[in-house]
Motif scaffolding. Structure first.
Motif, PDB file in Angstrom:
ATOM      1  N   LEU A  64     -39.043  16.143 -37.566  1.00 64.18           N
ATOM      2  CA  LEU A  64     -40.362  16.868 -37.507  1.00 64.18           C
ATOM      3  C   LEU A  64     -40.545  17.259 -36.019  1.00 64.18           C
ATOM      4  CD1 LEU A  64     -42.809  18.254 -38.909  1.00 64.18           C
ATOM      5  CD2 LEU A  64     -44.074  15.802 -38.484  1.00 64.18           C
ATOM      6  N   ALA A  65     -40.398  16.449 -35.118  1.00 66.20           N
ATOM      7  CA  ALA A  65     -40.754  16.565 -33.719  1.00 66.20           C
ATOM      8  C   ALA A  65     -39.623  17.444 -33.065  1.00 66.20           C
ATOM      9  CB  ALA A  65     -40.888  15.459 -32.977  1.00 66.20           C
ATOM     10  N   VAL A  66     -38.425  17.499 -33.683  1.00 65.04           N
ATOM     11  CA  VAL A  66     -37.496  18.389 -33.083  1.00 65.04           C
ATOM     12  C   VAL A  66     -37.510  19.805 -33.590  1.00 65.04           C
ATOM     13  CG1 VAL A  66     -35.026  18.735 -32.830  1.00 65.04           C
ATOM     14  CG2 VAL A  66     -35.740  16.435 -32.565  1.00 65.04           C
ATOM     15  N   CYS A  67     -38.048  19.801 -34.850  1.00 59.86           N
ATOM     16  CA  CYS A  67     -37.819  21.012 -35.683  1.00 59.86           C
ATOM     17  C   CYS A  67     -38.981  21.827 -35.205  1.00 59.86           C
ATOM     18  CB  CYS A  67     -37.773  20.950 -36.975  1.00 59.86           C
ATOM     19  SG  CYS A  67     -36.170  20.087 -37.782  1.00 59.86           S
ATOM     20  N   ALA A  68     -40.306  21.290 -35.239  1.00 58.89           N
ATOM     21  CA  ALA A  68     -41.531  21.879 -34.666  1.00 58.89           C
ATOM     22  C   ALA A  68     -41.296  22.629 -33.117  1.00 58.89           C
ATOM     23  CB  ALA A  68     -42.593  20.992 -34.636  1.00 58.89           C
ATOM     24  N   SER A  69     -40.393  22.063 -32.455  1.00 56.26           N
ATOM     25  CA  SER A  69     -40.343  22.554 -31.147  1.00 56.26           C
ATOM     26  C   SER A  69     -39.420  23.644 -30.849  1.00 56.26           C
ATOM     27  CB  SER A  69     -40.096  21.366 -29.969  1.00 56.26           C
ATOM     28  OG  SER A  69     -38.885  20.873 -30.284  1.00 56.26           O
ATOM     29  N   ILE A  70     -38.364  23.740 -31.895  1.00 54.31           N
ATOM     30  CA  ILE A  70     -37.166  24.750 -31.498  1.00 54.31           C
ATOM     31  C   ILE A  70     -37.257  26.024 -31.428  1.00 54.31           C
ATOM     32  CG2 ILE A  70     -35.044  25.347 -32.756  1.00 54.31           C
ATOM     33  CD1 ILE A  70     -34.500  22.821 -33.951  1.00 54.31           C
ATOM     34  N   ALA A  71     -38.281  26.571 -32.421  1.00 57.43           N
ATOM     35  CA  ALA A  71     -38.444  28.107 -32.461  1.00 57.43           C
ATOM     36  C   ALA A  71     -39.470  28.396 -31.228  1.00 57.43           C
ATOM     37  CB  ALA A  71     -39.339  28.307 -33.801  1.00 57.43           C
ATOM     38  N   PRO A  72     -40.495  27.634 -30.864  1.00 60.96           N
ATOM     39  CA  PRO A  72     -41.151  28.192 -29.641  1.00 60.96           C
ATOM     40  C   PRO A  72     -40.477  28.198 -28.427  1.00 60.96           C
ATOM     41  CG  PRO A  72     -42.297  25.869 -30.663  1.00 60.96           C
ATOM     42  CD  PRO A  72     -41.246  26.383 -31.526  1.00 60.96           C
ATOM     43  N   THR A  73     -39.643  26.996 -28.330  1.00 60.72           N
ATOM     44  CA  THR A  73     -38.956  26.939 -27.211  1.00 60.72           C
ATOM     45  C   THR A  73     -38.011  27.880 -27.069  1.00 60.72           C
ATOM     46  OG1 THR A  73     -39.014  24.585 -27.193  1.00 60.72           O
ATOM     47  CG2 THR A  73     -37.075  25.463 -26.068  1.00 60.72           C
ATOM     48  N   ARG A  74     -37.564  28.453 -28.044  1.00 63.97           N
ATOM     49  CA  ARG A  74     -36.476  29.252 -28.010  1.00 63.97           C
ATOM     50  C   ARG A  74     -37.106  31.113 -27.756  1.00 63.97           C
ATOM     51  NH1 ARG A  74     -34.714  29.589 -33.300  1.00 63.97           N
ATOM     52  NH2 ARG A  74     -32.823  28.029 -32.597  1.00 63.97           N
ATOM     53  N   ARG A  75     -38.382  31.019 -28.056  1.00 66.16           N
ATOM     54  CA  ARG A  75     -39.062  32.097 -27.668  1.00 66.16           C
ATOM     55  C   ARG A  75     -39.417  32.125 -26.184  1.00 66.16           C
ATOM     56  NH1 ARG A  75     -44.215  32.634 -31.599  1.00 66.16           N
ATOM     57  NH2 ARG A  75     -44.836  34.160 -30.082  1.00 66.16           N
ATOM     58  N   ALA A  76     -39.936  30.884 -25.667  1.00 63.30           N
ATOM     59  CA  ALA A  76     -40.353  30.756 -24.383  1.00 63.30           C
ATOM     60  C   ALA A  76     -39.268  31.017 -23.549  1.00 63.30           C
ATOM     61  CB  ALA A  76     -40.838  29.352 -24.194  1.00 63.30           C
ATOM     62  N   THR A  77     -37.912  30.632 -23.924  1.00 63.73           N
ATOM     63  CA  THR A  77     -36.744  30.782 -22.936  1.00 63.73           C
ATOM     64  C   THR A  77     -36.119  32.001 -22.925  1.00 63.73           C
ATOM     65  OG1 THR A  77     -35.659  29.751 -24.626  1.00 63.73           O
ATOM     66  CG2 THR A  77     -36.168  28.049 -22.625  1.00 63.73           C
ATOM     67  N   ARG A  78     -36.631  32.933 -23.956  1.00 57.72           N
ATOM     68  CA  ARG A  78     -35.927  34.168 -24.012  1.00 57.72           C
ATOM     69  C   ARG A  78     -36.579  35.289 -23.048  1.00 57.72           C
ATOM     70  NH1 ARG A  78     -35.032  35.353 -30.522  1.00 57.72           N
ATOM     71  NH2 ARG A  78     -33.282  34.155 -30.621  1.00 57.72           N
ATOM     72  N   VAL A  79     -37.897  34.742 -22.381  1.00 58.72           N
ATOM     73  CA  VAL A  79     -38.759  35.788 -21.758  1.00 58.72           C
ATOM     74  C   VAL A  79     -38.217  35.478 -20.402  1.00 58.72           C
ATOM     75  CG1 VAL A  79     -40.966  36.082 -20.597  1.00 58.72           C
ATOM     76  CG2 VAL A  79     -40.607  35.367 -23.296  1.00 58.72           C
ATOM     77  N   ALA A  80     -37.867  36.485 -19.716  1.00 56.35           N
ATOM     78  CA  ALA A  80     -37.543  36.390 -18.129  1.00 56.35           C
ATOM     79  C   ALA A  80     -38.518  35.666 -17.439  1.00 56.35           C
ATOM     80  CB  ALA A  80     -37.429  37.941 -17.482  1.00 56.35           C
ATOM     81  N   PRO A  81     -38.050  35.137 -16.347  1.00 58.91           N
ATOM     82  CA  PRO A  81     -38.963  34.340 -15.575  1.00 58.91           C
ATOM     83  C   PRO A  81     -40.051  35.170 -15.022  1.00 58.91           C
ATOM     84  CG  PRO A  81     -36.649  33.712 -15.045  1.00 58.91           C
ATOM     85  CD  PRO A  81     -36.613  34.731 -16.128  1.00 58.91           C
ATOM     86  N   VAL A  82     -39.859  36.193 -14.472  1.00 64.08           N
ATOM     87  CA  VAL A  82     -40.905  37.046 -13.844  1.00 64.08           C
ATOM     88  C   VAL A  82     -42.005  37.406 -14.963  1.00 64.08           C
ATOM     89  CG1 VAL A  82     -41.268  39.267 -12.638  1.00 64.08           C
ATOM     90  CG2 VAL A  82     -39.204  37.923 -12.088  1.00 64.08           C
ATOM     91  N   ALA A  83     -41.405  37.795 -15.958  1.00 64.54           N
ATOM     92  CA  ALA A  83     -42.382  38.152 -17.121  1.00 64.54           C
ATOM     93  C   ALA A  83     -43.230  36.966 -17.501  1.00 64.54           C
ATOM     94  CB  ALA A  83     -41.726  38.665 -18.414  1.00 64.54           C
ATOM     95  N   ALA A  84     -42.476  35.722 -17.755  1.00 66.31           N
ATOM     96  CA  ALA A  84     -43.273  34.564 -18.052  1.00 66.31           C
ATOM     97  C   ALA A  84     -44.276  34.055 -16.941  1.00 66.31           C
ATOM     98  CB  ALA A  84     -42.381  33.274 -18.068  1.00 66.31           C
ATOM     99  N   LEU A  85     -43.942  34.369 -15.758  1.00 66.33           N
ATOM    100  CA  LEU A  85     -45.197  33.968 -14.511  1.00 66.33           C
ATOM    101  C   LEU A  85     -46.400  34.858 -14.741  1.00 66.33           C
ATOM    102  CD1 LEU A  85     -42.636  33.545 -11.683  1.00 66.33           C
ATOM    103  CD2 LEU A  85     -44.138  31.689 -12.933  1.00 66.33           C
ATOM    104  N   ALA A  86     -45.934  36.098 -15.440  1.00 71.28           N
ATOM    105  CA  ALA A  86     -47.370  37.106 -15.342  1.00 71.28           C
ATOM    106  C   ALA A  86     -48.030  36.844 -16.619  1.00 71.28           C
ATOM    107  CB  ALA A  86     -46.431  38.377 -15.348  1.00 71.28           C
ATOM    108  N   VAL A  87     -47.586  36.045 -17.546  1.00 70.79           N
ATOM    109  CA  VAL A  87     -48.446  35.536 -18.873  1.00 70.79           C
ATOM    110  C   VAL A  87     -49.639  34.956 -18.244  1.00 70.79           C
ATOM    111  CG1 VAL A  87     -48.422  34.253 -21.015  1.00 70.79           C
ATOM    112  CG2 VAL A  87     -46.410  35.451 -20.128  1.00 70.79           C
ATOM    113  N   ASP A  88     -50.996  35.432 -19.224  1.00 67.15           N
ATOM    114  CA  ASP A  88     -52.117  34.589 -18.840  1.00 67.15           C
ATOM    115  C   ASP A  88     -52.329  33.517 -19.625  1.00 67.15           C
ATOM    116  OD1 ASP A  88     -52.755  36.872 -17.302  1.00 67.15           O
ATOM    117  OD2 ASP A  88     -53.833  38.021 -18.980  1.00 67.15           O
TER     118      ASP A  88
END
Length: 479
Positions: free
Chosen positions: A455-479
């Motif tokens: 449960l713990a691993v599966c729950a973090s897979i999708a959001p982690t994939r989404r977060a790491t697909r964002v470019a570092p510059v774009a991620a730093l600009a997120v509110d």
């Protein structure tokens, strides 16, 4: 109220689902209690009204537990949502809105979500209960006797779930009161560790924990018949009273543990994280638990609730069966058919308690997902500092692993204690019974570890994939 809910409806999908599951659990539980009451009434044990009264008492205990779990999960969910809305709330404060107005808006959203979820879940459970009785009767599983399934009492769980969801949303929205208009100029941040671990929080947790533990001990002693002597009639009355006393003690003590979670869970998480790995990702994962104690404890407590709940039920049911077997061996003539009826009841309650496990799982998945997504700036900063996407994923995986170990250890200890006290307080004083050790089956231990880890691993897979697909510059600009 409805306008605010529509604007933030996506945030409350988990709240609606939790409310629906909680209401469905309560309605199904009452319906099944009516069915079991009619079933027991058709057997030899039906001559003893105390058996049916005990069944009602156990059903009430399970519903209170389910409502409590739903309230805690909703509180954590709302608190997680608020943590991601800090900048928006601060901007509204800057434009003239008060903190109380914002908190009322959050509670109103919770009321609407609770109403929608409770109505849908209650209606679905009532329909399925009616259908199940008809099918089981036709199949010969249940005797063909009248079963009072649809009764006015089924409205009680729906009303209770709506009320608890509203109260949980109000409690979870307390973070709104600490948001200042100046925070509109910066990114949303979790409160610092010193503000979370304030003395007032510790004092409040102790005010709940100490009386709760005292009531648990008192309920255990009542259940063992310490204060009844040899009077059988008094033993029966005290047995029922013992369960209620132990239930109140369990709710108070566990609430105290939840409040105190930021004081002890981050330390357990950090120690676990350091044992799991010495690399940069592992060390950072361990440090995150102490750096953000509210976020880490809020996420971990969801897993703790799930493990505690399942452990409590398994230990209670296995200990109940053990007590009945020991008592039947000592007094063979008194318990004819008791184990069969208790086994049927446990099968039914096993299915029903799955609702509570799913409720806790929904809270865990939602908290983990929102927590990862709200850390987009943090993850973007790590990427900008040289972390690769693989290292970020390993860090999140390490955090999930330490959550699993900490939750399993904490939940197994708490669940075993609560389940054993519950079993002994209900059946400890029956003739031939007595004080027996808790029964914890080994296959269950293996299953709960595997399920919690998955449960713990599966729950973090999708959001982690989404977060790491964002470019570092774009991620730093997120509110």
């Amino acid at each position: 109220m409805i306008r605010a809910f529509r604007a933030n409806a996506r945030d409350h999908r988990a709240t609606i689902l939790v409310a629906a599951l909680s209401a469905a659990f309560g309605v199904a539980l009452l319906a099944c209690t009516n069915i079991l009451g009619a079933y027991i009434g058709a057997t030899q044990l039906g001559e003893h009204g105390s058996v049916q009264l005990a069944l009602l008492l156990v059903a009430g205990v399970f519903f209170v537990i389910a409502a409590y779990v739903g309230a805690v999960v909703t509180t954590n969910t709302v608190a997680t949502i608020i943590a991601g809305r800090v900048r928006t709330i601060a901007l509204l404060r800057l434009l003239g809105s008060t903190a109380r107005d914002q908190r009322r808006a959050v509670a109103g959203e919770g009321f609407v979500a609770g109403t929608i979820g409770a109505a849908a879940g209650g209606a679905a459970a009532a329909a399925l209960s009616l259908l199940a009785v008809r099918l089981f009767t036709l199949a010969g599983v249940l005797p063909d006797v009248p079963y009072p399934v649809l009764t006015p009492s089924l409205l009680v769980p729906v009303v209770v779930v709506i009320a608890t969801t509203w109260l949980a949303s109000w409690a979870g929205g307390r973070r709104v009161l600490t948001v200042t208009p100046l925070e509109a100029l910066g990114a949303a941040q979790e409160p610092p560790a010193r503000s979370v671990r304030r003395p007032g929080r510790l004092a409040a947790s102790l005010l709940l924990l100490v009386p709760g533990l005292a009531l648990l001990v008192f309920g255990l002693l009542l259940g063992l018949g310490v204060f009844a002597g040899s009077r059988i009639d008094l033993l029966i009355v005290l047995g029922f009273l013992a369960v209620l006393v132990a239930l109140v003690g369990g709710v108070l003590s566990f609430t105290g543990i939840v409040l105190a979670a930021p004081f002890f869970l981050p330390a357990i998480l950090r120690a676990t994280g350091l044992l799991l790995g010495r690399g940069a990702a592992g060390r950072l994962a361990a440090a995150n638990a102490s750096r953000n104690p509210e976020r880490s404890s809020r996420t971990a407590i969801g897993l703790v609730i799930g493990v505690t709940l399942i452990t409590m039920f398994v230990v209670a049911s296995e200990t109940w069966l053990h007590v009945i077997r020991v008592a039947a061996a000592a007094e063979p003539g008194m318990y004819a058919g008791a184990e069969e009826v208790l086994t049927v009841a446990m099968i039914v309650f096993t299915v029903l308690v799955g609702f509570s496990a799913v409720i806790a799982a929904v809270g865990v998945v939602n908290s983990l997902s929102l927590s990862v997504l709200q850390r987009a700036r943090e993850l973007g900063l790590l990427r900008a500092l040289g972390f690769t996407a693989a290292q970020v994923k390993r860090m999140i995986l390490a955090e999930s692993a330490q959550l699993t170990v900490a939750a399993v250890l904490t939940g197994l200890v708490l669940g075993t204690a609560y389940g054993w006290i519950g079993a002994e307080s209900l059946l400890g004083s029956i003739p031939g019974g007595g004080l027996l050790p808790p029964v914890v089956p080994l296959p269950f231990l293996i299953a709960v570890v595997a399920a919690t880890a998955a449960l713990a691993v599966c729950a973090s897979i999708a959001p982690t994939r989404r977060a790491t697909r964002v470019a570092p510059v774009a991620a730093l600009a997120v509110d």
